[in-house]
Motif scaffolding. Sequence first.
Motif, PDB file in Angstrom:
ATOM      1  N   THR A 177     116.780 -42.865 -63.438  1.00  0.00           N
ATOM      2  CA  THR A 177     116.305 -42.841 -64.814  1.00  0.00           C
ATOM      3  C   THR A 177     114.942 -42.174 -64.842  1.00  0.00           C
ATOM      4  O   THR A 177     114.280 -42.056 -63.803  1.00  0.00           O
ATOM      5  N   PRO A 178     114.495 -41.724 -65.996  1.00  0.00           N
ATOM      6  CA  PRO A 178     113.134 -41.179 -66.048  1.00  0.00           C
ATOM      7  C   PRO A 178     112.103 -42.148 -65.490  1.00  0.00           C
ATOM      8  O   PRO A 178     111.166 -41.725 -64.790  1.00  0.00           O
ATOM      9  N   ALA A 179     112.260 -43.432 -65.765  1.00  0.00           N
ATOM     10  CA  ALA A 179     111.282 -44.413 -65.296  1.00  0.00           C
ATOM     11  C   ALA A 179     111.311 -44.547 -63.774  1.00  0.00           C
ATOM     12  O   ALA A 179     110.255 -44.619 -63.129  1.00  0.00           O
ATOM     13  N   SER A 180     112.505 -44.565 -63.164  1.00  0.00           N
ATOM     14  CA  SER A 180     112.575 -44.742 -61.716  1.00  0.00           C
ATOM     15  C   SER A 180     112.091 -43.506 -60.975  1.00  0.00           C
ATOM     16  O   SER A 180     111.435 -43.610 -59.931  1.00  0.00           O
ATOM     17  N   VAL A 181     112.376 -42.322 -61.512  1.00  0.00           N
ATOM     18  CA  VAL A 181     111.880 -41.102 -60.877  1.00  0.00           C
ATOM     19  C   VAL A 181     110.368 -40.998 -61.064  1.00  0.00           C
ATOM     20  O   VAL A 181     109.639 -40.589 -60.152  1.00  0.00           O
ATOM     21  N   GLN A 182     109.878 -41.392 -62.244  1.00  0.00           N
ATOM     22  CA  GLN A 182     108.436 -41.380 -62.485  1.00  0.00           C
ATOM     23  C   GLN A 182     107.731 -42.335 -61.522  1.00  0.00           C
ATOM     24  O   GLN A 182     106.643 -42.024 -61.012  1.00  0.00           O
ATOM     25  N   ALA A 183     108.348 -43.455 -61.252  1.00  0.00           N
ATOM     26  CA  ALA A 183     107.749 -44.416 -60.328  1.00  0.00           C
ATOM     27  C   ALA A 183     107.640 -43.819 -58.923  1.00  0.00           C
ATOM     28  O   ALA A 183     106.624 -44.014 -58.235  1.00  0.00           O
ATOM     29  N   PHE A 184     108.675 -43.096 -58.497  1.00  0.00           N
ATOM     30  CA  PHE A 184     108.608 -42.430 -57.184  1.00  0.00           C
ATOM     31  C   PHE A 184     107.486 -41.397 -57.195  1.00  0.00           C
ATOM     32  O   PHE A 184     106.706 -41.296 -56.233  1.00  0.00           O
TER      33      PHE A 184
END
Length: 955
Positions: free
Chosen positions: A228-235
């Motif tokens: 998700t955008p949030a999980s990729v942003q977190a990485f």
Amino acid sequence: MLSFLRTPRFALLLLALAAPTLPAPVLAQGRPEGVQTAEDPWLYKGSDLVHDDQWKFGRLSNGVRYAVRKNGVPPGQISIRVRIDAGSLMERDSERGFAHLLEHLSFRGSTYVPDGDSKRIWQRLGVTFGSDSNAATTFISTTYKLDLPNATPQGLDESFKILSGMMAAPAITQASLSAERPVVLAEGREQPAPQKRMQDALYQLIFAGQPLADREPIGTVEALNAATPASVQAFHDRWYRPERATVIAIGDVDPAVLEAMIAKYFSSWQGKGEAPKTPDFGKPEADHPIAASIVEPALQPVAMMAIVRPWTVFADTVIFNQKRMIDMVAIRILNRRLESRARSGASFIAAGADLDDIARSANVTTLTVLPTGDDWQSALRDVRATAAQLMATPPTQAEIDREIGEIDAVMRNRISTAPVESGVSIADDLVQAVDINETVTTPEGSYAIFKGAIAKGMFTPAAVQASAKKVFEGTATRALVNTHAPDPDVVSKVTAALQADVKAAAMKRRALNVTFAQLPRIGAPGKVVERKQIDADLAIEQVRYANGVKLLMREDASETGKVWVNIRFGRGLRALPGDKRVPAWAGKTALMASGIGKFGQEELDALTGNRQIGLGFDIEEDAFVFRAQTNKEDLADQLRLFATKLAAPGWDPNPITRAKAATLASYAGLSASPDAVLGRDLDVLLHDGDPRWGVPSREEVAALTPQAFRALWEPLLRTGPIEVDIFGDLNSDATVKAVAESFGALKPRADGKESGAPVRFPDHVATPVVRTHTGAVDQAAAVIAWPTGGGSAGLAESRKLEILTAVFRDRLIDQLRIQAGVSYSPNVMNDWPVGLPGGGKIAALGMVPPDKTGFFFKLARDIAADLVAKPIDADELNRALTPLKQQLLRMSSGNMFWMNLVEGGTQDPARIAGMRSLAKDYAATTPAELQALAAKYLRPDKDWTMVVLPEKAAK
């Protein structure tokens, strides 16, 4: 880091293992050697190697490390690398593939650039998408690459701005993720399935117990689909931090300008949250299975043995490098012995050892063995016995000195060619050094360390024997074999083969004291009957000798220490029949290997090993070609070797037998994937079944005999005109003399007949030609092609077709990859054979899912129809033409570029005339001309199509 010591990165299959070679060292100049101090550059922490003072190193206040340097090769270009210390080994289980996915998203758009605009901006600056702008995600890093040609201050500023935004604030939105995820999945889908399965099995065995075993950068479908955008942003926020970034910039500009750009755009970057610790990559463990097997009928039978040890590169020091040199000499001696056995007819077609440090996880010695036939046990036993012999008995000093002599020649050559090393390779060398905890030094510094080791007496038989023992000892020894049929006992057989006490192979080693004086005499030096300049601006001369040999020559010292040699003789493909297969296919691997006079491969290696002499061979449209890169000191002997091959060829049958065995072994993979099938069939299909193209059948290969090989090649070596092309850092008068003493001394030759076979393009087909592959059921390929032309009379038109093809390719990439996400690497190619009267084509190709082949054809035909219906706009022409012009400008700084343009010009003067119109042919092209060419060639009634579908789906 002494990069001449670097062995190839860890490979899945070594399909052709030749005698040992050495990669080139990093090139620079530096100051005297000394132990690093606190004030020294960050790269040299813990190192006592000579510093490369052409680099200026620094660190911004936020932690970004940088290195800048001036380099004018090619002129006007700036190469930028941004390395992030985060790869697939930093991913959590739920993030498998995120490092690579983030690389893709960063190129799509960022805080400074709307989605998709960075590609178009850089195209307007002359950047070719995919080659000049690219990125690579590995186990331990992600590196963004930009080679900016003819960089203006504005273009340089814009590029640094875009790159900084890509690192600090990529646009990770639902829209961009939804658009790019299919592209990443397509990239994974397009990997050849058998090779992928073997690589997975290999890593899981060799790196058992370490994260490296199952952390391929491509990731998993499950994790990528769940992103998700949030999980990729977190990485991104966790790993894309200034203290994990290294910016490298090198090019034809004051380094202070590059340093100022880095400070301007990267200084404000701040990390988010607490800085993470780099995960523990683990150490090799002994308590894991030591053997494994796979059954892949689509791959050659192979045995791979690995000895794994903990990661060793903690300080790049002089003594570390000198000890590694001894290790590499031991590896080289072993490889030379293995190659000698393979040449003489052994249980293996090829075998070779490698020593490498991998992904900061392990130091590994590998042995790769390609058996003759299916008997991997005998092959592995014989290879292990050869290694055991080196461990049991010290090598001779003569063997060691031979390797030392070759290393010495390579290092001296690198010193002489340092001034013309490209900024691209220098930048990439520094990235690799950062990757593996090493440094860069100067070629002089590398050579001094090497000579220092010699002066200390480090290369003794006992020392090399000790190194051989060391590199074959470790935490664990493991092996993987691939077989073509299931065997329930294969793992136990592999285990037994590893543990068997092999008897050291008794090898008969003979001293090879060979000299050029032992070559057959050719004849008296030939006389020059004409010498004239054919291009004053480029200083290209033409020389004609009394026996009919013609020389095209250019004395140009811009590429210091490099001389390019092409010997064109005979008629090439034009001499071969168009109605039956002949063993020309074996010539590329076996013709030079079959010997010169009484010298076979062993003697030729001994003769040329410590010289800058090559023995390449190729078949072109209208000539057979010997190729080499040499230097002015070795040029005369290089020419003599080639001339003697024509006058007194050797006919050792072993290289023909070996070439046959290797080709037969390769058949396993020729139907394993769509791209393998294309490699096997497309060329011959696009030539309407002409046997001069394509892969010979298994029956044709099996029927080859040394007698048939000689019967074909012996008359071809004796007949046909000879053109000698020599361009580079040479002395013109000495070169004319050297050609007179070699090719000028040959007896006059008969012209040689052409077969007269026409070159044909297949007829239009209403439905695609179908081929099948045995690989993954979700893989397919689609090809559409249109006939064009050939010959030197159409050179101007062929160049304008390059522009039309570039427009077509860019639209196909935009619509098939970027918008539809159907294919990772679609391509459109223009092929105009200058040496043939026809056979040219424009071909579009895409690796697509099986149910998308129709979509591909509709899209390609719609693009073609649109190019016919209306002219392109000025911006699209600029984005296609500017990168092409920049490619030409960069290539034109090298002698090989001009030699390729005029080769064959002594027989076909139109090629020399075409060289003079090159710039005009491209620069003066208009949208109306491109539209007219599209109407002329992209005709729906002339197109030809092909699909490669999975075998199961095709039934």
